[in-house]
Every structure is written in C-alpha cells, then in structure tokens.
Design a protein around this motif. Sequence first.
Motif, PDB file in Angstrom:
ATOM      1  N   GLY A   1      13.036  -2.931  -0.090  1.00 33.77           N
ATOM      2  CA  GLY A   1      11.677  -2.114   0.710  1.00 33.77           C
ATOM      3  C   GLY A   1      11.918  -0.839   0.545  1.00 33.77           C
ATOM      4  O   GLY A   1      12.540   0.079   0.811  1.00 33.77           O
TER       5      GLY A   1
ATOM      6  N   GLY B   1       9.389   2.800   1.271  1.00 33.35           N
ATOM      7  CA  GLY B   1       8.311   3.322   1.907  1.00 33.35           C
ATOM      8  C   GLY B   1       8.239   4.953   1.489  1.00 33.35           C
ATOM      9  O   GLY B   1       9.165   5.498   1.609  1.00 33.35           O
TER      10      GLY B   1
ATOM     11  N   ARG C   1       9.846  -2.064   8.935  1.00 32.40           N
ATOM     12  CA  ARG C   1      11.082  -2.009   9.305  1.00 32.40           C
ATOM     13  C   ARG C   1      11.705  -0.740   8.777  1.00 32.40           C
ATOM     14  O   ARG C   1      11.696  -0.597   7.556  1.00 32.40           O
ATOM     15  CB  ARG C   1      11.924  -3.241   8.875  1.00 32.40           C
ATOM     16  CG  ARG C   1      11.421  -4.472   9.606  1.00 32.40           C
ATOM     17  CD  ARG C   1      12.261  -5.583   8.820  1.00 32.40           C
ATOM     18  NE  ARG C   1      11.719  -7.064   9.035  1.00 32.40           N
ATOM     19  CZ  ARG C   1      11.930  -8.028   8.660  1.00 32.40           C
ATOM     20  NH1 ARG C   1      12.921  -7.764   7.502  1.00 32.40           N
ATOM     21  NH2 ARG C   1      11.662  -9.246   8.852  1.00 32.40           N
ATOM     22  N   GLY C   2      12.581   0.077   9.343  1.00 35.02           N
ATOM     23  CA  GLY C   2      13.535   0.769   8.897  1.00 35.02           C
ATOM     24  C   GLY C   2      14.887   0.525   9.118  1.00 35.02           C
ATOM     25  O   GLY C   2      15.349  -0.617   9.415  1.00 35.02           O
ATOM     26  N   ARG C   3      15.873   1.411   8.377  1.00 33.61           N
ATOM     27  CA  ARG C   3      17.361   1.068   8.549  1.00 33.61           C
ATOM     28  C   ARG C   3      17.724   1.004   9.964  1.00 33.61           C
ATOM     29  O   ARG C   3      17.159   1.804  10.814  1.00 33.61           O
ATOM     30  CB  ARG C   3      17.943   1.952   7.788  1.00 33.61           C
ATOM     31  CG  ARG C   3      18.138   1.700   6.335  1.00 33.61           C
ATOM     32  CD  ARG C   3      18.850   2.991   5.434  1.00 33.61           C
ATOM     33  NE  ARG C   3      20.414   2.691   5.903  1.00 33.61           N
ATOM     34  CZ  ARG C   3      21.050   3.497   6.571  1.00 33.61           C
ATOM     35  NH1 ARG C   3      20.502   4.870   6.519  1.00 33.61           N
ATOM     36  NH2 ARG C   3      22.399   3.392   6.812  1.00 33.61           N
TER      37      ARG C   3
ATOM     38  N   TRP D   1       9.362   1.697  10.944  1.00 32.24           N
ATOM     39  CA  TRP D   1       8.888   2.583   9.773  1.00 32.24           C
ATOM     40  C   TRP D   1       7.316   2.671   9.852  1.00 32.24           C
ATOM     41  O   TRP D   1       6.659   1.869   9.734  1.00 32.24           O
ATOM     42  CB  TRP D   1       9.129   1.821   8.383  1.00 32.24           C
ATOM     43  CG  TRP D   1       8.721   3.197   7.310  1.00 32.24           C
ATOM     44  CD1 TRP D   1       7.696   3.018   6.478  1.00 32.24           C
ATOM     45  CD2 TRP D   1       9.421   4.137   6.792  1.00 32.24           C
ATOM     46  NE1 TRP D   1       7.598   3.967   5.446  1.00 32.24           N
ATOM     47  CE2 TRP D   1       8.581   4.820   5.835  1.00 32.24           C
ATOM     48  CE3 TRP D   1      10.635   4.946   7.060  1.00 32.24           C
ATOM     49  CZ2 TRP D   1       8.977   5.877   5.137  1.00 32.24           C
ATOM     50  CZ3 TRP D   1      11.078   6.006   6.438  1.00 32.24           C
ATOM     51  CH2 TRP D   1      10.096   6.506   5.427  1.00 32.24           C
TER      52      TRP D   1
ATOM     53  N   PHE E   1       6.069  -0.860  -0.262  1.00 31.76           N
ATOM     54  CA  PHE E   1       6.215  -2.008  -1.039  1.00 31.76           C
ATOM     55  C   PHE E   1       7.543  -2.795  -1.124  1.00 31.76           C
ATOM     56  O   PHE E   1       8.475  -1.917  -0.730  1.00 31.76           O
ATOM     57  CB  PHE E   1       5.537  -1.914  -2.478  1.00 31.76           C
ATOM     58  CG  PHE E   1       6.241  -1.035  -3.396  1.00 31.76           C
ATOM     59  CD1 PHE E   1       5.990   0.287  -3.313  1.00 31.76           C
ATOM     60  CD2 PHE E   1       7.197  -1.425  -4.249  1.00 31.76           C
ATOM     61  CE1 PHE E   1       6.687   1.401  -4.075  1.00 31.76           C
ATOM     62  CE2 PHE E   1       7.786  -0.612  -5.159  1.00 31.76           C
ATOM     63  CZ  PHE E   1       7.695   0.940  -4.975  1.00 31.76           C
ATOM     64  N   SER E   2       7.626  -3.784  -1.582  1.00 27.17           N
ATOM     65  CA  SER E   2       9.089  -4.665  -1.262  1.00 27.17           C
ATOM     66  C   SER E   2       9.055  -5.235  -2.546  1.00 27.17           C
ATOM     67  O   SER E   2       8.050  -6.250  -3.198  1.00 27.17           O
ATOM     68  CB  SER E   2       9.156  -5.601  -0.508  1.00 27.17           C
ATOM     69  OG  SER E   2       8.844  -4.734   1.091  1.00 27.17           O
TER      70      SER E   2
END
Length: 261
Positions: A144, A146, A56-58, A63, A73-74
């Motif tokens: 999160g 990336g 997922r992206g903004r 992503w 990573f989160s």
Amino acid sequence: MLTKEKLLHGLHTSTLCKKLFVFDTIDSTNACAKVLAEIDIDNGTVVIAEYQTEGRGRLGRSWNSEKGKNLLFSVIMKPQIHRSLVGLLPLYAALSVAQGIREMLNIEVECKWPNDILIHSKKCCGILLESSLKVETLKYAIIGIGINVNQERFDAHLAQKATSLKREIQRSVDRVALFQHIVQCLDRNYAYVHEGNFGIIVDQWLQHAPMIGKEITILHEHGSSTGIADGINAQGGLIVRCPDGVKTFYAGEVSIRYEKG
Ligand code: BTN
C-alpha cells in the motif's frame, strides 16, 4: 479526476497494472486488495482510490489524505519467494517510489528505513506492507502506497513532520504522470523481486538512504535504543551498532528518529 483510461493511457508494463480497479471512495485500498488477493486475482493487480474512509498506516495508525489531491494505491504481488525475504519488499517499494519521483521531478528524495520517503527531512510517502504466508513461501503481499502529492495543508500534529511534493517544489504535480512513473519503476524492479535477487534492490536503496552511517534512535516496545545505523541484513532488518552491541531491528516492531545532520 483519476480514471482507468487516463491511468492506463500509454502505460507499458510486463507485470504491473494488467488489472486496475479505480474507486472514488473506498474504506482502504489495502483492505480491498486483500479481498482480491484472497480470490486469487492476478499478480501485479492495482487498486487506486481518490479517498479512503479508513486508510491504514503502519503500527496500527491511520492514514488520512485529502480527497482528490494525492495518490493512494495498493499493489498485489505474488512472487514465489521464501518467507524470510518478505521484509525486503518495503525496500523494493520505497526504492521504486523514490526512483519514480526523481525521474519525473528531478528532485532529491530520501529513503528512511523501513518504508518512508522524505523530502527535506519531512515525510511525503508512507508504505504499508501486509502479507499472507504459505508454510515456507509468500502467498501474496499487498504493498500500500500513500503519496502526498498536491495536498497543501496538514493537521497541526503533522505539520512539522509531513509534506507534499507540491509544497516542496511550489507547483502542482500531474498525478497520472507520477503514478505511471512509479508503476514503471515497480515493474522494472519486479524482475529482481521475482528472482529473489534483492541484492541489487538493497544496494540501490542504500544509495538513497542518508540515514545509514548516522546516529539514530529506535523506539520499540521495550523503550528506545540509540546507535549508528550500519546497514541492512539479508531479511531487510536494520543493523544498528549500539553501545551494548550490534542489534538488528525488524520493521513490524519499531519506528525511527534521526536528525539529517
Ligand atoms: C505509513 O504508516 O507510513 C504507511 C501508510 C500507507 C498508506 C497507504 S494509502 C494506500 C494504502 N491503503 C491503505 O489503507 N494504506 C496504504
């Protein structure tokens, strides 16, 4: 290949990574972290994967990241801070990533509000903050991260905008060492977050943010606004001097264009 043993070897932290979940393939580390946060996992728990099928992206974007080349990573964070401070968490994360990259590779990186990291004006890292609130305070936040580390090729539509550390320094980067540098920085800066003392974080973030003082264009749901980026307010909003007055923008709503110049 990333393994729990390698990622934790020699890593000394106060809060971060006391629990670490490592996946080969996962839908999204943020989605997994959210499930863990809901069942009350420890503050500082990290979920990392080699590949995401639904990264997922903004702003509802996706992503995409080549398998085994990057860092995905989160981090689950549960500081007892007022809900009005949640918008400062992306700056905490971006600052920590920027410091980790600089400390390990000794290269200039740039923070772009709200939560991107650029090298030579191209994006090498994106950060997605997802949070859950109690009435007045934060219940948990998922940060999160990336980072394009060793990926060499990007889809045509990203070629002008995206880069990786390898592309910029012309050599492969040790992903385990980079993860550890960034986790150490997240851990060190967490002391300020825990106290709700974001002044130091914002001051340091501003030192990495050449966009402040420049003309920028903000794209938002009502169109666009152009003005001079003036600073960050107490909630993490971007203050912009526009021809029709001073305006403040918040991360959930906008994206930014600017020339480095
Ligand atoms: C952005 O749009 O710039 C934010 C991208 C954030 C991507 C990271 S990769 C690890 C974590 N898991 C996700 O699904 N997204 C974030």
